[in-house]
Design an enzyme around this catalytic site. Sequence first.
Site, PDB file in Angstrom:
ATOM      1  N   THR A 173      22.085  75.672  49.632  1.00 49.91           N
ATOM      2  CA  THR A 173      22.420  75.179  50.973  1.00 49.91           C
ATOM      3  C   THR A 173      23.136  73.842  50.904  1.00 49.91           C
ATOM      4  O   THR A 173      23.946  73.510  51.767  1.00 49.91           O
ATOM      5  CB  THR A 173      21.120  75.055  51.791  1.00 49.91           C
ATOM      6  N   THR A 222      17.203  75.487  47.454  1.00 51.66           N
ATOM      7  CA  THR A 222      15.787  75.100  47.473  1.00 51.66           C
ATOM      8  C   THR A 222      14.846  76.296  47.322  1.00 51.66           C
ATOM      9  O   THR A 222      13.691  76.122  46.963  1.00 51.66           O
ATOM     10  CB  THR A 222      15.438  74.358  48.780  1.00 51.66           C
ATOM     11  N   ASP A 223      15.342  77.508  47.590  1.00 50.53           N
ATOM     12  CA  ASP A 223      14.415  78.648  47.647  1.00 50.53           C
ATOM     13  C   ASP A 223      13.725  78.926  46.316  1.00 50.53           C
ATOM     14  O   ASP A 223      12.532  79.246  46.297  1.00 50.53           O
ATOM     15  CB  ASP A 223      15.149  79.916  48.125  1.00 50.53           C
ATOM     16  N   SER A 272      20.211  80.509  45.864  1.00 55.36           N
ATOM     17  CA  SER A 272      19.254  80.570  44.745  1.00 55.36           C
ATOM     18  C   SER A 272      18.305  81.748  44.837  1.00 55.36           C
ATOM     19  O   SER A 272      17.614  82.052  43.874  1.00 55.36           O
ATOM     20  CB  SER A 272      18.488  79.256  44.609  1.00 55.36           C
TER      21      SER A 272
HETATM   22  N1  ASP Z   1      18.883  80.027  50.484  1.00 59.85           N
HETATM   23  C1  ASP Z   1      19.211  78.691  50.055  1.00 59.85           C
HETATM   24  C2  ASP Z   1      19.171  78.663  48.550  1.00 59.85           C
HETATM   25  O1  ASP Z   1      18.124  78.640  47.991  1.00 59.85           O
HETATM   26  C3  ASP Z   1      18.243  77.734  50.652  1.00 59.85           C
HETATM   27  C4  ASP Z   1      18.452  76.286  50.303  1.00 59.85           C
HETATM   28  O2  ASP Z   1      19.170  75.920  49.398  1.00 59.85           O
HETATM   29  O3  ASP Z   1      17.824  75.451  51.009  1.00 59.85           O
HETATM   30  O4  ASP Z   1      20.216  78.694  47.929  1.00 59.85           O
END
Ligand code: ASP
Length: 313
Positions: free
Chosen positions: A14, A94-95, A61
């Site tokens: 993200t 973050t995932d 991710s």
């Molecule tokens: N779906 C995103 C990822 O993990 C979420 C994020 O980065 O906050 O790439």
Amino acid sequence: MSRPLIHILATGGTIAGVSHTDHPAGRYTAGVRPVAPLLAAVPGLDDLAELSADQILSLDSKDMRPADWQSMLSACRRALTSPAVEGVVILHGTDTLEETAWFLHLTLPAGKPVVLTGAMRPADHPEADGPANILDAVRLATLPEARDKGVLITLNGRIHGARSLRKYHASQLDAFSSTQYWNLARADGRFAAHDLAPLPRVDILAGYAGAPACLVDACINSGARGLVLALAGQGSVPESWRAALARARDKGIPVIRASRCSGHIPRNGNADDDGEGYLTAGDLPPLKARIALMLALAAGMEQPEIQALLPTL
Ligand code: ASP
């Protein structure tokens, strides 16, 4: 005064996300914006450090695969062996950030700082959190206090160690928790000397009311080399699974009892681990026990050695 050289590895997420214009639910696509404009959008970054950067992946991710962890590991090892580089910062979704952080924590040597960061809002959000997180991560990577701590993570003004890091909130900026003060974190690098390719497949199965035993057989019959059970309470094995788990054991497939809750699982506590041939995760959560098992199997460890390792991680 010369500035420290920090190497940035960008993987998407993200933090590099771009919004779908006018989408009613605020949808965006992760991993779109390249690393150069992301760094250019951070005021004051150049004052902290000299930067070099590689775009090694561009993905959400959720789609990160173990092979991608290995590419990241190679890129980190390469950067860290350069005498000029003082630290590495990884930009990550973050995932699954806690999984990558734990994998690298176990596979990188002690020494120079390695810091992961990400963002909860896409790069084009009017109040994007990515720039402040990047600034914090680069600052942390320049600090002597960040050496020998293993992989560190900073988001939303907080610093975490990899061992107990967990993404606990789906949307708020303060999405991560950990139970250890970062300055007490210690490098691990248990697998830093191993040549690990390829990582074997290890599956996680959740224990829940009515979970069918055919899931165990499905994992084993489709090629899993190990199983981690994310079980209720103190790692309670459903009665209906016992026969399928015995079939796994008879094929030499390690099965780890872990808990959906936090806390320690005592060996031979509420299951006959020695009799049934289960390994126990101690207080390692299922996601992290899985990575430990993948690494242990890739390093050629046998089950007694793996059981001896788990409580020490
Ligand atoms: N779906 C995103 C990822 O993990 C979420 C994020 O980065 O906050 O790439």
